[in-house]
Design an enzyme around this catalytic site. Structure first.
Site, PDB file in Angstrom:
ATOM      1  N   ARG A 196      66.732  13.469 112.499  1.00 32.73           N
ATOM      2  CA  ARG A 196      66.604  13.265 111.046  1.00 32.73           C
ATOM      3  C   ARG A 196      66.513  11.787 110.693  1.00 32.73           C
ATOM      4  NH1 ARG A 196      70.294  12.105 107.143  1.00 32.73           N
ATOM      5  NH2 ARG A 196      72.089  12.502 108.480  1.00 32.73           N
ATOM      6  N   HIS A 248      77.068  14.087 113.950  1.00 25.76           N
ATOM      7  CA  HIS A 248      76.883  13.747 112.537  1.00 25.76           C
ATOM      8  C   HIS A 248      76.158  14.829 111.756  1.00 25.76           C
ATOM      9  CE1 HIS A 248      76.558  11.033 109.152  1.00 25.76           C
ATOM     10  NE2 HIS A 248      75.240  11.015 109.200  1.00 25.76           N
ATOM     11  N   ARG A 286      67.713   6.759 114.927  1.00 24.30           N
ATOM     12  CA  ARG A 286      69.142   6.952 115.154  1.00 24.30           C
ATOM     13  C   ARG A 286      69.453   7.511 116.541  1.00 24.30           C
ATOM     14  NH1 ARG A 286      72.097   9.721 110.172  1.00 24.30           N
ATOM     15  NH2 ARG A 286      71.720   7.714 109.221  1.00 24.30           N
ATOM     16  N   GLU A 332      67.527   1.461 105.865  1.00 21.04           N
ATOM     17  CA  GLU A 332      68.218   2.103 106.990  1.00 21.04           C
ATOM     18  C   GLU A 332      67.217   2.315 108.116  1.00 21.04           C
ATOM     19  OE1 GLU A 332      71.046   5.245 106.165  1.00 21.04           O
ATOM     20  OE2 GLU A 332      71.328   4.460 104.146  1.00 21.04           O
ATOM     21  N   THR A 345      78.983  16.367 101.737  1.00 22.65           N
ATOM     22  CA  THR A 345      78.260  15.531 100.754  1.00 22.65           C
ATOM     23  C   THR A 345      79.154  14.405 100.256  1.00 22.65           C
ATOM     24  OG1 THR A 345      76.788  17.303 100.020  1.00 22.65           O
ATOM     25  CG2 THR A 345      77.254  15.557  98.416  1.00 22.65           C
ATOM     26  N   LEU A 361      70.744  14.028 101.804  1.00 18.79           N
ATOM     27  CA  LEU A 361      71.076  14.299 100.397  1.00 18.79           C
ATOM     28  C   LEU A 361      69.808  14.700  99.650  1.00 18.79           C
ATOM     29  CD1 LEU A 361      73.570  11.357  99.600  1.00 18.79           C
ATOM     30  CD2 LEU A 361      74.141  13.769  99.967  1.00 18.79           C
ATOM     31  N   HIS A 408      75.652  10.088 115.136  1.00 15.49           N
ATOM     32  CA  HIS A 408      75.559   8.823 114.411  1.00 15.49           C
ATOM     33  C   HIS A 408      76.006   7.706 115.347  1.00 15.49           C
ATOM     34  CE1 HIS A 408      75.949   5.712 111.409  1.00 15.49           C
ATOM     35  NE2 HIS A 408      75.378   6.506 110.520  1.00 15.49           N
TER      36      HIS A 408
END
Ligand code: SIN
Length: 516
Positions: free
Chosen positions: A367, A332, A267, A111, A40, A373, A223
């Site tokens: 994801r 990632h 991604r 993003e 985190t 988060l 990532h």
């Protein structure tokens, strides 16, 4: 009074702890390093949440499911997207300071694969650090929470099929009415990762040893943009959200060749386009040289919007206001994990999982950026409440959710490749990375099996316990990647690139292979 042991201290673990303690539970948080030493704390881009009037929960759900390559769970996405505004308010109440403009409105970022700029951030690109700071302080200050740092959890203690606590590596048992596994992911499995070294899949391995159902371990997110220099520092997707381009050494924007959204395509698409370009011998760069006006103005913008990345890139000798940044993909995030219902219940009564350790179905095969988060906080809060209340039905967590068993052992162990963590990371990078095939997966599985067979029965120390955990997770990840034929989202089989991935056993003939 209900007692709860929470293993892990990132956003999911501490949100669980704070919620349970606020409901009157006696909570112990067990962290194998310092409380603040979590993935985190390394999160840069921000937290995706619907907080602006012209955004909508429906759009956030749609984006989440589209990025998931069709395998995301709509109910999970609905809960997470709908919980965004409340999570932000809750984090602010714990002392998190988000970036705002002169009128007090959140500064927002875009993003990849978001149809709306809904990612809010703190400290420019230090969102996770700020959240970790505030939640750690809140947990330390709470009378109902005992913090045990530098204490490694070894196993879940089961009694009559129910989780009743954890066994600590250095001896002793912490008894509890419920156990929550929130240890993050397993990026340390791979030679290149954005994760801190603590991400060794401990909670997942504990759940596997306890017999809990796991699923989707084949879905590892890579990532796209990590600084291609020693240290492999993450260069947030938010930089592309501000307009940075991905180019090869000729200046060609090659991602546009594979997806019309280019740099802001999902991604998995962008990471694979980069990996494929690199496999062809091309160099890949992130070009942030034209985000604002002239070089001086651009330099000032980059330093204020992305202070953490600015320091790292400049420490590597690159003036990114004027020079392109060499980048490479890196492991990632683990989309799969311990199967839970929408309140974090696993297939074992009394055992819960939250955050990256859990597999709620939210992410499907890929994801959506900055959903992690949010997921940790939304589900952490639900798990905190569910684990504090009396045991209820296990909902949709069923035996059908159990992952495939280990691959059959087809080849003798190879003596010339001794186990080391580095060797394991190289093996997984080479054979369970952005492109996989049955032969490589089978060989890697044979090697992991031989390493596992040669491990000493007694665990010497925390590093050895981590190695055991990594090997166990590797075994299951390789089996899952082998069992899922076809390609979907982050899981791409170069021996079956076109069919949408289905889990099915391969013909026996393809299982023959020597270990790597
Ligand atoms: C990033 O800042 O690019 C990472 C954000 C995320 O993983 O969601």
């Amino acid at each position: 009074m209900t007692s709860l042991v929470v293993v892990g201290s990132g956003i999911a673990g501490l949100t669980t702890a704070l919620r349970a303690a606020s409901l009157g539970a006696e909570v112990t948080v067990v962290a194998k390093a310092a409380l603040e030493d979590t993935a985190t704390a390394w999160a840069q881009g921000g937290i995706a949440a619907v907080t602006f009037p012209d955004d909508s929960v429906e759009d956030h759900v749609r984006d989440t499911l589209a990025a998931s390559a069709g395998l995301g769970d709509a109910a999970a996405a609905g809960i997470v997207a709908a919980g965004g505004a409340e999570v932000i308010a809750e984090l602010i109440s714990h002392g998190v300071v988000f970036d705002t403009d002169s009128s007090g409105r959140f500064v927002r970022g875009l993003e990849a694969a978001h149809s709306y700029p809904r990612v809010i951030h703190a400290g420019g690109d230090a969102t996770g650090l700020e959240i970790q700071r505030a939640l750690s302080a809140a947990a330390r200050a709470h009378d109902g929470i005992v913090v045990r740092e530098h204490e490694m959890a070894a196993d879940v203690v089961l009694d009559g099929g129910r989780a009743r606590g954890i066994r600590l590596l250095r001896g002793g048992v912490l008894h509890a009415d419920a156990v929550v596994l929130a240890t993050g992911g397993a990026g340390a499995l791979f030679a290149h990762t954005t994760n801190p070294s603590v991400a060794t899949g401990d909670g997942l391995a504990m759940a596997l040893r306890a017999g809990a159902a796991v699923a989707d371990l084949e879905f590892v997110q890579f990532h796209p943009t990590v600084l291609h220099a020693p240290g492999a520092f993450l260069v947030s997707e938010a930089v592309r959200g501000e307009g940075a381009l991905l180019v090869d050494e000729t200046g060609h924007r090659f991602v546009l060749d594979v997806h019309p959204d280019g740099e802001l395509a999902p991604r998995d698409v962008v990471a694979r386009a980069i990996a494929d370009a690199m496999a062809e011998g091309r160099q890949v760069f992130l070009d942030a040289t034209s985000l604002r006006g002239g070089t001086a103005e651009n330099a000032a913008f980059l330093a204020s919007r992305f202070p953490t990345i600015d320091r790292a890139v400049r420490a590597a000798g690159i003036d990114w206001s004027a020079q392109r940044v060499p980048v490479t993909p890196a492991a990632h995030y683990l989309m799969g994990g311990v199967v839970t219902d929408l309140d974090g219940r696993t297939s074992i009564p009394g055992l819960f999982a939250a955050g990256e350790t859990a597999r709620t179905g939210l992410h499907g095969a890929n994801r959506l950026a900055s959903n992690s988060l949010l997921e940790g906080a939304v589900f952490g809060s639900r798990v905190g409440a569910a684990a504090t209340s009396a045991p209820r039905s296990r909902g949709r967590v069923g035996p059908d959710a159990a992952g495939p068993g280990p691959l059959p052992r087809q080849a003798p162990p190879r003596a010339d490749l001794p186990f080391s963590r580095r060797a394991l990371q190289r093996l997984l990078w080479d054979h369970a990375g952005l492109r996989r095939d049955a032969i490589g997966l089978t060989r890697a599985a044979a090697t992991v099996a031989s390493w596992r067979a040669s491990r000493p029965a007694q665990v010497a120390d925390a590093a050895a316990a981590e190695d055991d955990n990594l090997l166990l997770v590797a075994e299951h990840l390789l089996a899952a990647a082998h069992a899922r034929r076809g390609s979907v989202g982050a899981h791409v089989r170069s021996d079956d690139p076109f069919t949408s991935g289905k889990t099915a056993p391969l013909p026996e003939a393809t299982l023959i292979g020597a270990p790597c």
